[in-house]
Enzyme design. Structure first.
Site, PDB file in Angstrom:
ATOM      1  N   SER A  75       0.851  -1.187   0.000  1.00 54.16           N
ATOM      2  CA  SER A  75       0.000   0.000   0.000  1.00 54.16           C
ATOM      3  C   SER A  75       0.884   1.232   0.000  1.00 54.16           C
ATOM      4  CB  SER A  75      -0.910   0.006   1.238  1.00 54.16           C
ATOM      5  OG  SER A  75      -1.807   1.089   1.191  1.00 54.16           O
ATOM      6  N   LYS A 112      -3.907  -7.508   2.328  1.00 53.30           N
ATOM      7  CA  LYS A 112      -4.035  -6.323   1.463  1.00 53.30           C
ATOM      8  C   LYS A 112      -5.440  -6.232   0.860  1.00 53.30           C
ATOM      9  CE  LYS A 112      -2.601  -2.767  -1.001  1.00 53.30           C
ATOM     10  NZ  LYS A 112      -3.422  -2.709  -2.186  1.00 53.30           N
ATOM     11  N   HIS A 123      -7.584  -4.861   3.502  1.00 52.64           N
ATOM     12  CA  HIS A 123      -7.252  -3.441   3.588  1.00 52.64           C
ATOM     13  C   HIS A 123      -8.059  -2.651   2.555  1.00 52.64           C
ATOM     14  CE1 HIS A 123      -5.014   0.004   1.903  1.00 52.64           C
ATOM     15  NE2 HIS A 123      -4.622   0.241   3.135  1.00 52.64           N
ATOM     16  N   ASN A 124      -8.078  -3.128   1.342  1.00 50.66           N
ATOM     17  CA  ASN A 124      -8.784  -2.383   0.293  1.00 50.66           C
ATOM     18  C   ASN A 124     -10.301  -2.442   0.484  1.00 50.66           C
ATOM     19  OD1 ASN A 124      -6.131  -2.368  -0.700  1.00 50.66           O
ATOM     20  ND2 ASN A 124      -6.860  -2.217  -2.812  1.00 50.66           N
ATOM     21  N   GLU A 161     -11.030   0.049   2.996  1.00 54.80           N
ATOM     22  CA  GLU A 161     -10.877   1.351   2.324  1.00 54.80           C
ATOM     23  C   GLU A 161     -12.164   1.752   1.592  1.00 54.80           C
ATOM     24  OE1 GLU A 161      -7.358   1.343  -0.278  1.00 54.80           O
ATOM     25  OE2 GLU A 161      -8.645   2.240  -1.804  1.00 54.80           O
TER      26      GLU A 161
END
Lengths: 290, 290, 290, 290
Positions: free
Chosen positions: D111, D163, D166-167, D170
């Protein structure tokens, strides 16, 4: 029995027909003289024997002023029924104001739309038992034949409340079919989308009157090519979500259906512009300029 | 016509009855000898005249192995129908494998549950026109009477696809009624919640077979006091949301209904514990310790 | 400058400290004598030179009665600031009532919780420019150092409105992290869930103060084993969704976060019991009895 | 230490700079000769002392073919790191294929976007401890200074999994701010919407890096008038929802954020056309023709 009926538009006019066909004497009043049986509310009141029952079937926006005027020509012991789309929370204050003049009040949620004259109108009513009992012949005539289509849901307000929830549920049902339609329409495999809906009309778990209507719509326009996605909402969906918020009811489905209507009316989503702005800021992601 | 039928459980057994009642000759095979008409798949094949049609009605988990064994006793020109709850994406590979042996394949989504024997089973089928045509007498016998309840939705896979979407829509419909039920149950105004559902059964926009069932359930248990909220999901709802994600279809309603089932099976929500942890950290908000 | 401060609980008490540390003269009043600088509101008013400014920092439930009593000891030209969690729609009527006595009114949404005394309190204020200008020394002392942490958002009500939206956004943010936490916790692959959150604290798109707090919480209790999922909501989230409904703003994310809190407080979901009832009716699906 | 780096686009190019600034020897290869340090993968391999470490930083669509070619020029004992946006489920099969040749594999979710060169790249890595340990000097150079920004999340696949989540988080965070923005923008009370966001940057619960970016965007374009709501999604959001469906995680917030992106790209909502068609059928509601 005798009934005064105020408001003879699409709904009120058809209800008058259905009531007369059942043998009731209806004295209808409407602002539009060509629809009206009498020249004034006062004349209507005079033609009805006391104790009177008067059904008000006018747009929600003018219900309060209509009832105020109507109350002036009525007497102690009369009953007013509001069959319009009032918010349930308006019912109790209205009943109290009428009660001061000795006039009873019953709220009636009415479903049936353009099909009601023929099939009957489902009625959800709220009010005192004695008032509801007196009106039963009218309710019997308006409701569909058989054991369903009528409930005395509770005290004043309960009728509009039940109708509000009916409409909230309706939003959810419609949107469930609509999502299914969109997925089928996008699928690479399904080549006969209208045929799928037709197949669902018998023998399936999802069969319903709404499904029948969707099949009809697809018969007329198999890709819904003539329609805009722009969709209004009429208040009850919002009130349903407001009530869910007030009573701490998780209501993701009906709220999502309501929000989708809101989105359908936006040319431009401010929220998605904010998302696009963020993506542009952090990632240098390509965004579309207007 | 003749039909082999593999799997004689609740669904398959009832289908055998309905087909026989319509005059078809059904040779049924099941692992459980007491249900089976024959001792083996091979015996079933021998009793059927070529070209054969065999309907497989077994749990999705054993469909592939059942079809593999079945293909070994069939010949070029025969057709296999999978009427189970297979994921649509399994159909094309399966059809290809069978095609290498000259065996045709048709997928059939079947709705109707315990009511199907009496009312008929709605059928959504996918496959080549020639295969579907050959099977039409069987489809005609299984489906409900009248013009509805059957669709040839597209090529192999389209039948299970249409059934998958049917079930996804079903999740959304059920949850819309369920949210309405919860709001009515919490309302201070509505005193006759089962009565409201009963009133909706005629003349309303929300009338449906599911509503009829909910009314039945409330007749039996007016406060649903005997039931746990714990609710399974059977795959099709998940596949529907997966497809919506793949095809970029906004599917808030059906997804919310699916997620609510997930939540119903959690004793403890890890997500809400994270929310509680955050509130404790930033606000000194009182939180509940276990 | 001089400031009267009514309400010396956790928030008010800390604000008094921060204001005094900045050199302001604060006369605090609280029902609890041991917290109070004076014996009564009247004494507080007497100790302040006209025109006075008094900040009210009491629970929303008692704000109106507190302001009513306070107004009785104030004079034309004085200003009252409501720094509590009032609903924005209460501000304009309150300002009007005070205006009739010549008293100004400013609403201030205050964020910062237990961290505010040290870091400063973010302030979102609404009111007339002349009133806000007079109070600026107080705002300057309370807000965090630097260019951020203060806005004069608009006329009376705009401060509480901005704070309400802040809290609505907060619900959405918290739940986004919470869903991520749950997925990581369920994943078969990720073996160091707290480590993942720690890794996100620098260099990522999702870094934030809330994330820092979640990391702290996971340091203290890596599986959140000590916490219950039961989570209260404090009003602003509900008001945010109500406003979205009123203004036709699609608000799926914040509403979902709110509904998840509602669900966290249910021992039993009536909606899911209705779903279970339906499944039992149509499919003979096994359901759990209580 | 030495590192081979395949892919020198925006991300890879900046990472090369950051690594060299930290004293590492980077041999970069890119299809575009003007970016590349060497003429071929083979030349790159030759310039690296065994056992080699090579970081692949190419678009997900070409990662597998790039790794296949790369493996041909590497030897037993070398390690490949995939720092691209691969789906986590591709990692284990890839690791197995490489393992057959004696080559190690580590997946790294990265990231940081355009800000990473300066601030460091947050790294979420998956793989065997011995492989991760050997690469630590590289991870140390790439990650932000301090204790955060790196996690060895688990075995192969765990890095991309972390990840992905994470997205997904987000998406939810961005949409929460976006809904707040839309409500503020529609409010009749709030006259300084950008000012409200600025005020939130210090002292509030919602402060974050994304909020800082939204404030920047509003500084540049206070009404976001230059932007289109059309918003792409890059895969991880979809995979997150797919995983939630697989693992039975209720994920209303992140799914709603994803669905809103889908909707933002539709000129016409088929679902809403179906809703409009239904309203037209049952109510004679006015609908918009195209």
């Amino acid at each position: 029995m005798q009934l005064g009926l105020v408001g003879l538009g699409r709904m009120g006019g058809n209800m008058r027909e259905r009531l007369r066909a059942a043998g009731h004497e209806v004295i209808g009043y409407d602002n539009q003289a060509e629809l009206s049986d009498v020249a004034s509310l006062a004349e209507m009141a005079k033609k009805l024997d006391a104790p009177r029952a008067v059904w008000v079937m006018v747009p929600a926006a003018v219900t309060d002023e209509t009832i105020t005027k109507l109350a002036e020509v009525l007497d102690t012991g009369d009953i007013i029924v509001d069959g319009g789309n009032s918010r349930f929370s308006d019912d109790a204050p209205r009943a109290e104001r009428l009660n001061e003049r000795g006039i009873g009040y019953v709220d009636a949620g009415v479903s049936g739309g353009v099909w009601g004259r023929q099939n009957g109108y489902a009625l959800m009513v709220g009010g005192a038992k004695e008032h509801v009992d007196r009106l039963m012949p009218i309710f019997e005539a308006l409701k569909p034949a058989g054991e369903f289509g009528f409930v005395h849901a509770g005290p004043v307000g309960a009728g509009h409340y039940a109708k509000m929830v009916h409409n909230g549920v309706e939003y959810g049902l419609m949107h469930a079919y609509a999502e299914g339609y969109e997925l089928l329409a996008k699928s690479e495999l399904v080549t006969d989308v209208p045929g799928v809906f037709k197949s669902w009309r018998e023998g399936t778990v999802v069969r319903s009157w709404l499904l029948d209507l969707l099949d009809r719509a697809l018969d007329e326009d198999p890709k819904l090519a003539e329609l805009s996605p722009y969709t209004e909402d009429t208040g009850e969906g919002r009130w349903t979500v407001d009530e869910a918020v007030r009573l701490a009811v998780p209501m993701n489905v009906i709220a999502a259906a309501l929000f989708a209507r809101f989105a359908s009316r936006q040319d431009d989503s401010p929220a998605m512009k904010a998302v696009a702005a963020l993506r542009q800021q952090f990632g240098g992601h390509a965004v579309r300029k207007r």
